[in-house]
Design a protein around this motif. Sequence first.
Motif, mmCIF file in Angstrom:
data_model
loop_
_atom_site.group_PDB
_atom_site.id
_atom_site.type_symbol
_atom_site.label_atom_id
_atom_site.label_comp_id
_atom_site.label_asym_id
_atom_site.label_seq_id
_atom_site.Cartn_x
_atom_site.Cartn_y
_atom_site.Cartn_z
ATOM 1 N N LEU A 20 -20.808 -36.257 109.113
ATOM 2 C CA LEU A 20 -21.836 -36.926 108.328
ATOM 3 C C LEU A 20 -21.289 -38.134 107.575
ATOM 4 C CD1 LEU A 20 -23.894 -33.920 106.929
ATOM 5 C CD2 LEU A 20 -24.687 -35.668 108.534
ATOM 6 N N SER A 21 -20.039 -38.064 107.139
ATOM 7 C CA SER A 21 -19.443 -39.224 106.470
ATOM 8 C C SER A 21 -19.358 -40.407 107.425
ATOM 9 C CB SER A 21 -18.050 -38.869 105.938
ATOM 10 O OG SER A 21 -18.133 -37.872 104.938
ATOM 11 N N GLY A 22 -18.899 -40.152 108.642
ATOM 12 C CA GLY A 22 -18.841 -41.225 109.636
ATOM 13 C C GLY A 22 -20.222 -41.669 110.096
ATOM 14 N N LEU A 48 -27.240 -26.589 111.868
ATOM 15 C CA LEU A 48 -27.706 -27.726 112.664
ATOM 16 C C LEU A 48 -29.227 -27.831 112.690
ATOM 17 C CD1 LEU A 48 -25.238 -27.681 115.693
ATOM 18 C CD2 LEU A 48 -25.192 -29.139 113.667
ATOM 19 N N PHE A 49 -29.899 -27.106 111.824
ATOM 20 C CA PHE A 49 -31.340 -27.292 111.682
ATOM 21 C C PHE A 49 -31.592 -28.749 111.314
ATOM 22 C CE2 PHE A 49 -35.384 -26.921 109.331
ATOM 23 C CZ PHE A 49 -36.138 -26.257 110.294
ATOM 24 N N PRO A 50 -32.673 -29.354 111.789
ATOM 25 C CA PRO A 50 -32.853 -30.807 111.612
ATOM 26 C C PRO A 50 -32.739 -31.337 110.192
ATOM 27 C CG PRO A 50 -34.397 -29.994 113.235
ATOM 28 C CD PRO A 50 -33.702 -28.781 112.685
ATOM 29 N N THR A 51 -33.002 -30.519 109.181
ATOM 30 C CA THR A 51 -32.894 -31.001 107.801
ATOM 31 C C THR A 51 -31.709 -30.400 107.060
ATOM 32 O OG1 THR A 51 -34.474 -29.294 107.113
ATOM 33 C CG2 THR A 51 -35.360 -31.491 107.572
ATOM 34 N N SER A 52 -30.799 -29.754 107.767
ATOM 35 C CA SER A 52 -29.684 -29.091 107.092
ATOM 36 C C SER A 52 -28.674 -30.063 106.498
ATOM 37 C CB SER A 52 -28.967 -28.133 108.052
ATOM 38 O OG SER A 52 -29.696 -26.941 108.211
ATOM 39 N N PHE A 53 -28.748 -31.323 106.847
ATOM 40 C CA PHE A 53 -27.851 -32.285 106.203
ATOM 41 C C PHE A 53 -28.120 -32.363 104.702
ATOM 42 C CE2 PHE A 53 -31.574 -34.629 107.552
ATOM 43 C CZ PHE A 53 -31.870 -35.432 106.452
ATOM 44 N N PHE A 54 -29.323 -31.958 104.265
ATOM 45 C CA PHE A 54 -29.618 -31.936 102.834
ATOM 46 C C PHE A 54 -28.701 -30.958 102.095
ATOM 47 C CE2 PHE A 54 -33.788 -33.728 104.069
ATOM 48 C CZ PHE A 54 -33.900 -34.723 103.099
ATOM 49 N N LEU A 55 -28.126 -29.999 102.816
ATOM 50 C CA LEU A 55 -27.227 -29.044 102.183
ATOM 51 C C LEU A 55 -25.956 -29.719 101.673
ATOM 52 C CD1 LEU A 55 -27.616 -26.235 104.864
ATOM 53 C CD2 LEU A 55 -28.565 -26.192 102.549
ATOM 54 N N PHE A 57 -32.913 -37.617 111.804
ATOM 55 C CA PHE A 57 -33.362 -37.478 110.419
ATOM 56 C C PHE A 57 -32.262 -37.852 109.425
ATOM 57 C CE2 PHE A 57 -36.768 -34.100 111.548
ATOM 58 C CZ PHE A 57 -37.685 -35.103 111.799
ATOM 59 N N SER A 58 -31.032 -37.451 109.710
ATOM 60 C CA SER A 58 -29.946 -37.800 108.788
ATOM 61 C C SER A 58 -29.734 -39.306 108.744
ATOM 62 C CB SER A 58 -28.653 -37.078 109.177
ATOM 63 O OG SER A 58 -28.262 -37.387 110.506
ATOM 64 N N ALA A 59 -29.798 -39.969 109.905
ATOM 65 C CA ALA A 59 -29.661 -41.429 109.925
ATOM 66 C C ALA A 59 -30.794 -42.087 109.154
ATOM 67 C CB ALA A 59 -29.638 -41.932 111.372
ATOM 68 N N GLN A 60 -32.011 -41.579 109.319
ATOM 69 C CA GLN A 60 -33.142 -42.110 108.558
ATOM 70 C C GLN A 60 -32.906 -41.957 107.055
ATOM 71 O OE1 GLN A 60 -36.314 -43.636 109.415
ATOM 72 N NE2 GLN A 60 -34.940 -44.079 111.114
ATOM 73 N N PHE A 61 -32.422 -40.825 106.650
ATOM 74 C CA PHE A 61 -32.156 -40.580 105.227
ATOM 75 C C PHE A 61 -31.134 -41.583 104.694
ATOM 76 C CE2 PHE A 61 -29.558 -38.496 101.959
ATOM 77 C CZ PHE A 61 -30.536 -38.090 101.040
ATOM 78 N N PHE A 62 -30.079 -41.827 105.448
ATOM 79 C CA PHE A 62 -29.023 -42.711 104.979
ATOM 80 C C PHE A 62 -29.504 -44.156 104.806
ATOM 81 C CE2 PHE A 62 -26.067 -39.578 107.232
ATOM 82 C CZ PHE A 62 -25.833 -38.872 106.059
ATOM 83 N N ILE A 63 -30.526 -44.559 105.551
ATOM 84 C CA ILE A 63 -31.034 -45.939 105.434
ATOM 85 C C ILE A 63 -32.344 -45.983 104.648
ATOM 86 C CG2 ILE A 63 -29.851 -46.704 107.530
ATOM 87 C CD1 ILE A 63 -32.519 -46.537 109.001
ATOM 88 N N TRP A 64 -32.561 -44.983 103.816
ATOM 89 C CA TRP A 64 -33.720 -44.903 102.914
ATOM 90 C C TRP A 64 -35.024 -44.609 103.668
ATOM 91 C CZ3 TRP A 64 -34.636 -43.970 98.041
ATOM 92 C CH2 TRP A 64 -33.702 -44.314 97.043
ATOM 93 N N GLY A 65 -34.939 -43.942 104.797
ATOM 94 C CA GLY A 65 -36.155 -43.507 105.465
ATOM 95 C C GLY A 65 -36.542 -42.125 104.953
ATOM 96 N N TRP A 66 -37.822 -41.919 104.686
ATOM 97 C CA TRP A 66 -38.257 -40.616 104.173
ATOM 98 C C TRP A 66 -38.189 -39.568 105.267
ATOM 99 C CZ3 TRP A 66 -38.815 -37.984 99.954
ATOM 100 C CH2 TRP A 66 -39.487 -36.764 100.007
#
Length: 405
Positions: free
Chosen positions: A25-27, A154-161, A394-403
């Motif tokens: 996720l950092s990369g 690896l659930f689609p929103t688990s990066f929020f963890l 979804f994680s990429a969207q989050f990183f670029i301010w996508g809801w």
Amino acid sequence: MLNSLWQQPAVRHALILFVLLRLFLSGWAMAAQLASPVPLEADEVVRPYLNQPILNDGAAGLLLGPWQRFDALHYTRIAAEGYSHPEDSVFPPLYPVLMRGLGGLFGGSHAAHLAAGIIISNIALLGLLILLHKVGSDLLGEKHASRLLVYFALFPTSFFLFAPYTESLFLLFTLASLWLAFRHDQFEWAGVLGLLAALTRLTGWVLVVPLAYHYWERYLGNGKWKIDPIGGWSPRLIRKAAAVFLPGLGLLLFLLYRTWLGLPPLGNIYAEYWFQRTGFPGTDLLRATQGMFGLGTGRVGELTLWFDFFITWLLLITTIWALFRWRQRLGWGLYAAMLLLFMLLPSSEFKPLYSFSRYALAFFPTFFLLALWGENGKIHRLILYPSLLLYLYFSAQFFIWGWVA
């Protein structure tokens, strides 16, 4: 000692998965922002930094900046200013208090509070993954536990963890509370952890119901509809019974604290700032159906809306399964049912089913069922491959301010 810990499958599998995802996720965050650079100025509609410093330079920009998004900024603002902004007062205090305490050791700046939130969430996540593997091994068998861990992580929103959100801390308190009660009959500690869960997120109070059910099943009349334990009440049983209601006390303490601060009722805050009102459960499912096909006034045709709609039905189906097909462990089903009811109560014309895909992480019975289903190779691929693709998107969207959620 370290070698003995590494020999435990729960620790080994959880640690490997945690480290791999943390590094990835950092990369991935850096790559997403290189591909689609985030504007340097705030926008109160699409990039609401809430008048806090924008972290876009140096190490802070690389490591902290991608996580400086949405709810994380409410938590850092509470950590710095308390509930000086009414819209922040829907968030219980424990997580921002911990951010403030740890961030104060690093100077108490906005960056320090954000870094503290990430540290807290990541430590809690590692503990959560270890505990989830142990719970899965006991309930489903070790061969399913590793699959359970992969589906969850690896659930689609688990990066929020990994984010400075309450997800990891709340889920750790919740799972530990349920497990200590269901597996070990340690109601006192289960109640304390439930209280901490309720002080972390509003939905923590629902733990009262599964804890009370298990207490009744364990101690009151051998599971018959009686209110007197065989052999009479003892100080130990009274203490355990009192502990059952501690999650509800957590919510009550938060509400009393808000009243003491002179803040408006939660319902008013949700209606004015978050566009939600309490309605008939399931109303938002109808609104979401309209929005999915371009009708309505709020979320219209969004991928996240389609996914939230799908997840809502998945939660409904798996919760019903846990209630009626897993009767020997009914407490898990009661937990999921109460959580789902609480989530379905809010109604919003503007944003129906908002964040359901993120809230789904709290539905442990859903992941138990997916782990069992995944024993079939075709179903395993059907679960894993779409989940992984959506996780990346979804994680990429989050990183670029996508809801996302």
